[in-house]
Motif scaffolding. Structure first.
Motif, mmCIF file in Angstrom:
data_model
loop_
_atom_site.group_PDB
_atom_site.id
_atom_site.type_symbol
_atom_site.label_atom_id
_atom_site.label_comp_id
_atom_site.label_asym_id
_atom_site.label_seq_id
_atom_site.Cartn_x
_atom_site.Cartn_y
_atom_site.Cartn_z
ATOM 1 N N ALA A 296 0.833 -1.208 0.000
ATOM 2 C CA ALA A 296 0.000 0.000 0.000
ATOM 3 C C ALA A 296 0.868 1.259 0.000
ATOM 4 O O ALA A 296 0.581 2.232 -0.721
ATOM 5 N N PHE A 297 1.941 1.248 0.797
ATOM 6 C CA PHE A 297 2.861 2.397 0.842
ATOM 7 C C PHE A 297 3.489 2.625 -0.523
ATOM 8 O O PHE A 297 3.567 3.767 -1.011
ATOM 9 N N ALA A 298 3.944 1.552 -1.167
ATOM 10 C CA ALA A 298 4.579 1.673 -2.478
ATOM 11 C C ALA A 298 3.605 2.240 -3.505
ATOM 12 O O ALA A 298 3.956 3.137 -4.292
ATOM 13 N N GLU A 299 2.385 1.731 -3.503
ATOM 14 C CA GLU A 299 1.403 2.189 -4.490
ATOM 15 C C GLU A 299 1.046 3.658 -4.278
ATOM 16 O O GLU A 299 0.895 4.421 -5.241
ATOM 17 N N ARG A 300 0.928 4.073 -3.019
ATOM 18 C CA ARG A 300 0.643 5.486 -2.741
ATOM 19 C C ARG A 300 1.765 6.392 -3.237
ATOM 20 O O ARG A 300 1.531 7.538 -3.632
ATOM 21 N N ALA A 301 2.987 5.878 -3.205
ATOM 22 C CA ALA A 301 4.147 6.667 -3.621
ATOM 23 C C ALA A 301 4.399 6.570 -5.125
ATOM 24 O O ALA A 301 5.404 7.112 -5.612
ATOM 25 N N GLY A 302 3.533 5.873 -5.860
ATOM 26 C CA GLY A 302 3.679 5.786 -7.308
ATOM 27 C C GLY A 302 4.566 4.663 -7.794
ATOM 28 O O GLY A 302 5.027 4.677 -8.941
ATOM 29 N N PHE A 303 4.794 3.656 -6.937
ATOM 30 C CA PHE A 303 5.610 2.499 -7.322
ATOM 31 C C PHE A 303 4.704 1.331 -7.700
ATOM 32 O O PHE A 303 3.612 1.168 -7.146
ATOM 33 N N ALA A 304 5.174 0.506 -8.617
ATOM 34 C CA ALA A 304 4.425 -0.666 -9.065
ATOM 35 C C ALA A 304 5.272 -1.922 -8.886
ATOM 36 O O ALA A 304 6.514 -1.870 -8.935
ATOM 37 N N ARG A 305 4.615 -3.024 -8.691
ATOM 38 C CA ARG A 305 5.273 -4.323 -8.537
ATOM 39 C C ARG A 305 6.047 -4.662 -9.818
ATOM 40 O O ARG A 305 5.467 -4.688 -10.905
ATOM 41 N N ALA A 306 7.355 -4.898 -9.694
ATOM 42 C CA ALA A 306 8.186 -5.099 -10.882
ATOM 43 C C ALA A 306 8.900 -6.452 -10.908
ATOM 44 O O ALA A 306 9.103 -7.015 -11.981
ATOM 45 N N ARG A 307 9.320 -6.956 -9.761
ATOM 46 C CA ARG A 307 10.017 -8.249 -9.697
ATOM 47 C C ARG A 307 9.558 -8.996 -8.469
ATOM 48 O O ARG A 307 9.207 -8.387 -7.455
ATOM 49 N N VAL A 308 9.588 -10.318 -8.564
ATOM 50 C CA VAL A 308 9.244 -11.177 -7.431
ATOM 51 C C VAL A 308 10.389 -12.164 -7.220
ATOM 52 O O VAL A 308 10.823 -12.833 -8.154
ATOM 53 N N LEU A 309 10.872 -12.216 -5.988
ATOM 54 C CA LEU A 309 11.942 -13.145 -5.619
ATOM 55 C C LEU A 309 11.376 -14.148 -4.636
ATOM 56 O O LEU A 309 10.829 -13.772 -3.599
ATOM 57 N N TRP A 310 11.500 -15.414 -4.977
ATOM 58 C CA TRP A 310 11.013 -16.465 -4.093
ATOM 59 C C TRP A 310 12.147 -17.039 -3.252
ATOM 60 O O TRP A 310 13.253 -17.261 -3.758
ATOM 61 N N GLN A 311 11.868 -17.287 -1.982
ATOM 62 C CA GLN A 311 12.719 -18.182 -1.207
ATOM 63 C C GLN A 311 12.057 -19.555 -1.260
ATOM 64 O O GLN A 311 10.883 -19.701 -0.929
ATOM 65 N N MET A 312 12.817 -20.556 -1.713
ATOM 66 C CA MET A 312 12.313 -21.921 -1.798
ATOM 67 C C MET A 312 13.101 -22.792 -0.821
ATOM 68 O O MET A 312 14.277 -22.515 -0.536
ATOM 69 N N ARG A 313 12.463 -23.839 -0.311
ATOM 70 C CA ARG A 313 13.115 -24.728 0.652
ATOM 71 C C ARG A 313 12.760 -26.193 0.368
ATOM 72 O O ARG A 313 11.752 -26.486 -0.278
ATOM 73 N N ARG A 314 13.612 -27.071 0.886
ATOM 74 C CA ARG A 314 13.308 -28.493 0.901
ATOM 75 C C ARG A 314 14.111 -29.149 2.021
ATOM 76 O O ARG A 314 15.090 -28.592 2.518
ATOM 77 N N ARG A 315 13.676 -30.331 2.407
ATOM 78 C CA ARG A 315 14.439 -31.130 3.361
ATOM 79 C C ARG A 315 15.671 -31.691 2.661
ATOM 80 O O ARG A 315 15.678 -31.891 1.443
ATOM 81 N N LEU A 316 16.713 -31.952 3.440
ATOM 82 C CA LEU A 316 17.926 -32.519 2.855
ATOM 83 C C LEU A 316 17.925 -34.037 2.877
ATOM 84 O O LEU A 316 18.879 -34.664 2.415
ATOM 85 N N ALA A 317 16.854 -34.623 3.390
ATOM 86 C CA ALA A 317 16.723 -36.081 3.342
ATOM 87 C C ALA A 317 16.189 -36.502 1.974
ATOM 88 O O ALA A 317 15.473 -35.755 1.311
ATOM 89 N N GLY A 318 16.542 -37.710 1.552
ATOM 90 C CA GLY A 318 16.006 -38.261 0.319
ATOM 91 C C GLY A 318 16.442 -37.536 -0.932
ATOM 92 O O GLY A 318 15.649 -37.343 -1.863
ATOM 93 N N LEU A 319 17.703 -37.138 -1.006
ATOM 94 C CA LEU A 319 18.200 -36.432 -2.183
ATOM 95 C C LEU A 319 18.280 -37.365 -3.384
ATOM 96 O O LEU A 319 18.631 -38.540 -3.246
ATOM 97 N N PRO A 320 17.987 -36.854 -4.582
ATOM 98 C CA PRO A 320 18.054 -37.706 -5.777
ATOM 99 C C PRO A 320 19.494 -38.011 -6.168
ATOM 100 O O PRO A 320 20.435 -37.329 -5.743
ATOM 101 N N GLU A 321 19.661 -39.023 -6.986
ATOM 102 C CA GLU A 321 20.968 -39.358 -7.552
ATOM 103 C C GLU A 321 21.079 -38.688 -8.918
ATOM 104 O O GLU A 321 20.274 -38.953 -9.816
ATOM 105 N N VAL A 322 22.044 -37.816 -9.095
ATOM 106 C CA VAL A 322 22.278 -37.157 -10.387
ATOM 107 C C VAL A 322 23.774 -37.191 -10.658
ATOM 108 O O VAL A 322 24.560 -36.568 -9.933
#
Length: 287
Positions: free
Chosen positions: A108-134
Motif C-alpha cells: 500500500a505504501f509503495a502504491e501510494r508513492a507511485g511504485f508498481a510491482r516489478a520483480r518477485v523473488l522467491w525463497q524456496m526450501r526443501r528437506r535434505l533427506a532423500g536427495l536424488p541421484e544425479v
C-alpha cells in the motif's frame, strides 16, 4: 519532524544504529528488512545512505545503489511520514526498492508513492533427506574453490551465467572479496565443476550455512549456482545442485533454502524437479 541526512559512507556508530533498527523491524515483522548486500554495504562507499532522524533517534534508513535499494522504518516511528521523507530524499526519477515478505502495508505504501510491482523473488526450501541421484556429465570433475587463484575465472563465469540478472551478473572483485572475508565463508562448500583436461571452469555451486538463531535451526543455502553458457554440459546444473546439497547434508543440516526470481522459469523448473517449494516472497517495487 523528520530530518534526513545523506552520506556516502557510514561511521561505525551509524552502521550499528542501522543494524539495531533492522533488528527491531525483524522482531516486529518476522522478516529482516535488509538483504545480505544491504548489510555488507553498511561498511562500503558504493551507495548513497539516507538516515531519517526524529528527536535525535534513528527512525528510518534507506540506501540506493545504481538507483536500486531498500528502505525500512523503525516500528516505533511508523505512520509519521519517515518513509515518505526517505523517498523524497532519494530524489525523483526511476527508482527500485525491495520489500521483504510481500507485506500488504508495504504494498500500500509503495502504491501510494507511485511504485508498481516489478520483480518477485522467491525463497524456496526443501528437506535434505532423500536427495536424488544425479551423475556428473562425462568429462567433468568437481573440486573446491581456491581463494586468490580462482577469483578471476569465477567472476568471468558468474558474469556470463547471470548476464541478464540485474544484481548477480554485475559482481565485481570487491563484491567477491567482501564475501570471501565473511565468517560464514568456507571454501569446502564452494564447489567448482572443471574440465579435467585444462581445469577450465564450467560451472559452480557456492553453498552457505546459516547458523541456528532463536527457534530457527541451522539452514543450508544454495547461495549461487551457475553454469557457463559457453561451456555448457547437459545436466551439469542439476548435478552441481545435488553435489552441493549432499555436501550440506553431510554437515548434519536438515533443511536448505535458495532464492530465485519468479521469472527465471528454467531455474524454477530445475528446483521444483529437485523437490523445492516456495517458502516466502520478496517484491521489488519500481517507479
Amino acid at each position: 519532524m523528520t530530518q534526513v541526512r545523506s552520506s556516502d559512507r557510514l561511521s561505525p556508530a551509524e552502521a550499528a544504529d542501522v543494524l539495531a533498527l533492522a533488528a527491531a523491524a525483524d522482531e516486529t515483522d518476522g522478516v529482516h528488512p535488509l538483504s545480505e548486500d544491504g548489510v555488507l554495504g553498511l561498511r562500503g562507499a558504493d551507495r548513497a545512505h539516507l538516515l531519517a532522524y526524529e528527536g535525535g533517534s534513528l527512525a528510518g534508513y534507506a540506501y540506493l545503489r545504481d538507483e536500486s535499494g531498500e528502505l525500512v522504518v523503525h516500528p516505533d516511528h511508523r505512520r509519521r511520514g519517515h518513509g515518505t521523507a526517505l523517498l523524497t530524499a532519494a530524489g525523483p526519477g526511476a527508482k527500485r526498492f525491495w520489500a521483504h515478505g510481500d507485506d500488504p502495508a508495504a504494498r500500500a505504501f509503495a502504491e501510494r508513492a507511485g511504485f508498481a510491482r516489478a520483480r518477485v523473488l522467491w525463497q524456496m526450501r526443501r528437506r535434505l533427506a532423500g536427495l536424488p541421484e544425479v551423475a556428473l556429465p562425462d568429462g567433468v570433475r568437481v573440486r573446491t574453490f581456491v581463494p586468490g587463484a580462482d577469483d578471476e575465472a569465477w567472476l568471468g563465469v558468474n558474469a556470463r551465467a547471470f548476464a541478464h540478472h540485474p544484481e548477480q551478473g554485475r559482481w565485481t572483485a570487491d563484491d567477491l572479496r567482501l564475501r570471501l572475508a565473511e565468517p560464514w565463508f568456507d571454501p569446502a562448500g564452494f564447489l567448482l565443476a572443471v574440465d579435467p583436461a585444462d581445469d577450465r571452469l564450467l560451472g559452480f555451486h557456492w553453498t552457505k550455512v546459516h547458523p541456528a538463531e532463536g527457534r530457527e535451526p541451522a539452514l543450508g543455502e544454495i547461495y549461487v549456482l551457475g553454469v557457463d553458457p559457453g561451456g555448457h554440459r547437459r545436466g551439469l546444473g542439476a548435478a552441481l545442485s545435488v553435489a552441493g546439497l549432499r555436501y550440506l547434508a553431510g554437515l548434519g543440516l536438515s533443511d536448505v533454502l535458495l532464492y530465485v526470481d519468479e521469472s527465471s522459469t528454467a531455474a524454477v523448473a530445475l528446483y521444483r524437479r529437485l523437490g523445492f517449494e516456495i517458502h516466502s516472497t520478496d517484491v521489488m517495487y519500481s517507479r
